[in-house]
Design an enzyme around this catalytic site. Sequence first.
Site, mmCIF file in Angstrom:
data_model
loop_
_atom_site.group_PDB
_atom_site.id
_atom_site.type_symbol
_atom_site.label_atom_id
_atom_site.label_comp_id
_atom_site.label_asym_id
_atom_site.label_seq_id
_atom_site.Cartn_x
_atom_site.Cartn_y
_atom_site.Cartn_z
ATOM 1 N N CYS A 44 0.839 -1.190 0.000
ATOM 2 C CA CYS A 44 0.000 0.000 0.000
ATOM 3 C C CYS A 44 0.880 1.249 0.000
ATOM 4 O O CYS A 44 1.772 1.385 0.835
ATOM 5 C CB CYS A 44 -0.882 -0.032 1.244
ATOM 6 N N GLU A 45 0.634 2.127 -0.945
ATOM 7 C CA GLU A 45 1.460 3.336 -1.051
ATOM 8 C C GLU A 45 1.160 4.342 0.064
ATOM 9 O O GLU A 45 1.931 5.268 0.273
ATOM 10 C CB GLU A 45 1.272 4.003 -2.409
ATOM 11 N N HIS A 46 0.084 4.145 0.804
ATOM 12 C CA HIS A 46 -0.262 5.083 1.871
ATOM 13 C C HIS A 46 0.414 4.756 3.192
ATOM 14 O O HIS A 46 0.749 5.659 3.954
ATOM 15 C CB HIS A 46 -1.783 5.120 2.077
ATOM 16 N N HIS A 47 0.585 3.461 3.500
ATOM 17 C CA HIS A 47 1.135 3.064 4.798
ATOM 18 C C HIS A 47 2.349 2.149 4.683
ATOM 19 O O HIS A 47 2.910 1.745 5.694
ATOM 20 C CB HIS A 47 0.057 2.351 5.633
ATOM 21 N N GLN A 80 -4.954 -0.571 -4.792
ATOM 22 C CA GLN A 80 -5.575 -1.666 -5.546
ATOM 23 C C GLN A 80 -6.337 -1.159 -6.762
ATOM 24 O O GLN A 80 -6.309 -1.785 -7.828
ATOM 25 C CB GLN A 80 -6.490 -2.462 -4.612
ATOM 26 N N HIS A 84 -6.120 -6.116 3.050
ATOM 27 C CA HIS A 84 -5.169 -5.027 3.253
ATOM 28 C C HIS A 84 -4.716 -4.970 4.709
ATOM 29 O O HIS A 84 -5.534 -4.771 5.608
ATOM 30 C CB HIS A 84 -5.820 -3.696 2.856
ATOM 31 N N CYS A 100 -3.163 -2.646 6.100
ATOM 32 C CA CYS A 100 -3.377 -1.313 6.671
ATOM 33 C C CYS A 100 -4.751 -1.220 7.339
ATOM 34 O O CYS A 100 -4.959 -0.387 8.219
ATOM 35 C CB CYS A 100 -3.185 -0.221 5.626
#
Length: 179
Positions: A71-74, A112, A140, A142
């Site tokens: 995940c590019e956010h976390h 995703q 996920h 996250c």
Amino acid sequence: MEKAFAEIIESIGEDLNREGLLDTPARAAKAFRFLNRGYEQSLEEVVNGALFPSDNSEMVVVQDIEFYSMCEHHLLPFIGKAHVAYIPQGMVIGLSKIARIVDMYARRLQIQENMTKEIAEAIQSVTNAAGVGVVIEAKHMCMMMRGVEKQSGSMKTSMMLGSFRSNSATRAEFMSLIK
């Protein structure tokens, strides 16, 4: 990258001189490079010319292609399965190449929704198919390990191109085949 991992480990209060952590920054950097190796690949390299003439114009489905992404956010993993279908127009792609395309995009920092679109567009661009359908289902970390901490939630995304988008019967056939 090793230095960055060392700083992260120290910033949470750990001692990098502790026996179990002595080589962790180097191992973590190596693992992170491996988990994101999709950046080192191109679509042309992955397909490697494995396109073959065919007069088949019926749906080709490859389902349950497992993948691991980040995940590019976390920077936490999401893990799941991809289902890919296309309708050939004179050319078919080598079976393993579809799984390799999934892996190439999965092994990049991702969300995703974008990964689903990238896979569909890649299959379309190399095969010139009459239509492409991609469905991805994933769990996920996250959402599981932090935040709401829900263990059974999963996410499904789809991308339909060409006849999969314009023809509800084609889309329905694909969906029934992957159930």
